[in-house]
Design an enzyme around this catalytic site. Sequence first.
Site, PDB file in Angstrom:
ATOM      1  N   SER A 178       0.500  -0.980   0.086  1.00 49.54           N
ATOM      2  CA  SER A 178       0.016   0.010   0.084  1.00 49.54           C
ATOM      3  C   SER A 178       0.694   1.220  -0.051  1.00 49.54           C
ATOM      4  O   SER A 178       0.331   2.182  -0.423  1.00 49.54           O
ATOM      5  CB  SER A 178      -0.994   0.005   1.112  1.00 49.54           C
ATOM      6  OG  SER A 178      -0.292   0.002   2.451  1.00 49.54           O
ATOM      7  N   HIS A 206      -5.506  -3.389  -2.732  1.00 49.91           N
ATOM      8  CA  HIS A 206      -4.946  -2.373  -3.890  1.00 49.91           C
ATOM      9  C   HIS A 206      -4.794  -2.966  -5.119  1.00 49.91           C
ATOM     10  O   HIS A 206      -4.282  -2.541  -6.184  1.00 49.91           O
ATOM     11  CB  HIS A 206      -3.659  -1.695  -3.508  1.00 49.91           C
ATOM     12  CG  HIS A 206      -3.868  -0.720  -2.545  1.00 49.91           C
ATOM     13  ND1 HIS A 206      -4.382   0.507  -2.511  1.00 49.91           N
ATOM     14  CD2 HIS A 206      -3.512  -0.836  -1.042  1.00 49.91           C
ATOM     15  CE1 HIS A 206      -4.534   1.082  -1.570  1.00 49.91           C
ATOM     16  NE2 HIS A 206      -3.858   0.484  -0.417  1.00 49.91           N
ATOM     17  N   LYS A 237     -11.500   0.712  -1.907  1.00 48.83           N
ATOM     18  CA  LYS A 237     -10.642   1.147  -2.861  1.00 48.83           C
ATOM     19  C   LYS A 237     -11.196   1.344  -4.142  1.00 48.83           C
ATOM     20  O   LYS A 237     -11.949   2.082  -4.410  1.00 48.83           O
ATOM     21  CB  LYS A 237      -9.407   0.629  -2.612  1.00 48.83           C
ATOM     22  CG  LYS A 237      -8.728   0.305  -1.314  1.00 48.83           C
ATOM     23  CD  LYS A 237      -7.829   1.113  -0.732  1.00 48.83           C
ATOM     24  CE  LYS A 237      -7.696   1.170   0.742  1.00 48.83           C
ATOM     25  NZ  LYS A 237      -7.186   0.341   1.646  1.00 48.83           N
TER      26      LYS A 237
HETATM   27  C1  LIG Z   1      -7.187  -0.205   3.102  1.00 48.68           C
HETATM   28  C2  LIG Z   1      -6.294  -1.309   3.396  1.00 48.68           C
HETATM   29  C3  LIG Z   1      -7.227  -2.229   4.443  1.00 48.68           C
HETATM   30  C4  LIG Z   1      -7.979  -1.588   5.547  1.00 48.68           C
HETATM   31  O1  LIG Z   1      -9.215  -1.664   4.580  1.00 48.68           O
HETATM   32  P1  LIG Z   1     -10.494  -0.409   5.127  1.00 48.68           P
HETATM   33  O2  LIG Z   1     -11.679  -1.254   4.229  1.00 48.68           O
HETATM   34  O3  LIG Z   1     -10.015   0.761   4.695  1.00 48.68           O
HETATM   35  O4  LIG Z   1     -10.547  -1.045   6.638  1.00 48.68           O
HETATM   36  C5  LIG Z   1      -6.454  -3.209   4.588  1.00 48.68           C
HETATM   37  N1  LIG Z   1      -5.343  -3.875   3.751  1.00 48.68           N
HETATM   38  C6  LIG Z   1      -4.656  -2.983   2.916  1.00 48.68           C
HETATM   39  C7  LIG Z   1      -3.742  -3.543   2.189  1.00 48.68           C
HETATM   40  C8  LIG Z   1      -5.136  -1.837   2.523  1.00 48.68           C
HETATM   41  O5  LIG Z   1      -4.837  -0.850   1.826  1.00 48.68           O
END
Ligand SMILES: *Cc1c(COP(=O)(O)O)cnc(C)c1O
Length: 397
Positions: A178, A206, A237
């Site tokens: 990320s 991602h 995302k």
């Molecule tokens: C954003 C993210 C999460 C958390 O997801 P949310 O739905 O925002 O709680 C978990 N793992 C990764 C790699 C992320 O980028």
Amino acid sequence: MDLSLLDREIAALKEKGRYRFLRRLSTPQDARIVIEGREVLNFSSNNYLGLANHPEVVEALARYAERYGVGSGASRLICGHMDVHAELEEAVARFKGTESCLTFSAGYMANLGILSTLGDSGATIFSDEWNHASIVDGCRLSRARVEVYRHADVTHLEDLLRASSARRKIVVTDSVFSMDGDVAPLPDLVEAKDRHGAILVVDDAHATGVLPPHGRGSADHFGLSGRVEILMGTFSKALGTYGAYLCSTRRMVDYFVNKCRPFIFNTGLPPAIAGATLASLGLLTREPGRLAALWENARLFRAEMEARGRSAGSDTAIVPIPVGGDGDTMAVSRALFDRGVFVHGIRPPTVPEGTGRLRLTLMATHTAGMVRTAAAGIDEALRERGIGADGAAAAKG
Ligand SMILES: *Cc1c(COP(=O)(O)O)cnc(C)c1O
């Protein structure tokens, strides 16, 4: 409690250039946004495909809210499991090519749930050192022993797997990291976990909606469908809504329904969010042009940076731009904001000490002109502070 202690900690953060604060956004999550009353180009959003405010997704949200109301009213096992939850889980399982799917109210919750459920006291979790904070916290919540392997280093991972006598071995990794946007070596990870009888958990937050050819995530990207025990990912995302999923076998999902506390003791997704996610999944499948536009923008941004002698060190839609110190990182981000380009600065403890960076994300909804403006602005802002291609250290010697 002595409240002056809080003040002292905050003052220390400010002194180190590590103070965090919220910025107010007055528009949808678009290519152009208004932050703190100022219109800027948005290069910090995870709304990769523009689905967060797509009319069809918004319309689905309203339609499902009409039909089911807003809250789901109870945890899924009590009486909060509605038709739309079941429909979404069927659709996501089809999309990921797995037998079954279980949704969670957030990715953070899903990772806490997956790792604390599988990671009992007889287990060892092997975790990439750059994994997302929610994975780190899931490891902490579990009762398992935790071994951290060097980033993307499968040789190191195998040394640790070989030396372990744990009854259950769990390997966990982000697929697209990320903060750096690099892709985990999934083919090698799959071979390693097969050799050592481990369970592989892959976080596609991602990757879903982002990795070619279909945006179905990392296993599909590498032609490894069916080879990963647990695929998790988020709806928050590229899919532009909220919530998360775990995709696996029917037996594994049944186990989680019975054992996973962050699933059992948490209210289910609001039904309208589940319905909106169905709509955005439909758009992603039906209209591959968005994914192609995202990759074209990523390619263009890289070419623009390389033309200015700066490497863009990733091959996904997340592009880290090394700066160095915390002060420089925030100053460059601020200078860009003043030029009308919003790129968030990332500092420790989110990234290792001395590796402060701008973390730029491309979206399908950026025009080529916007991408060129960002690249030119970033190069200028970095040069103004004397920062070379590898960050501050290189430039200041
Ligand atoms: C954003 C993210 C999460 C958390 O997801 P949310 O739905 O925002 O709680 C978990 N793992 C990764 C790699 C992320 O980028």
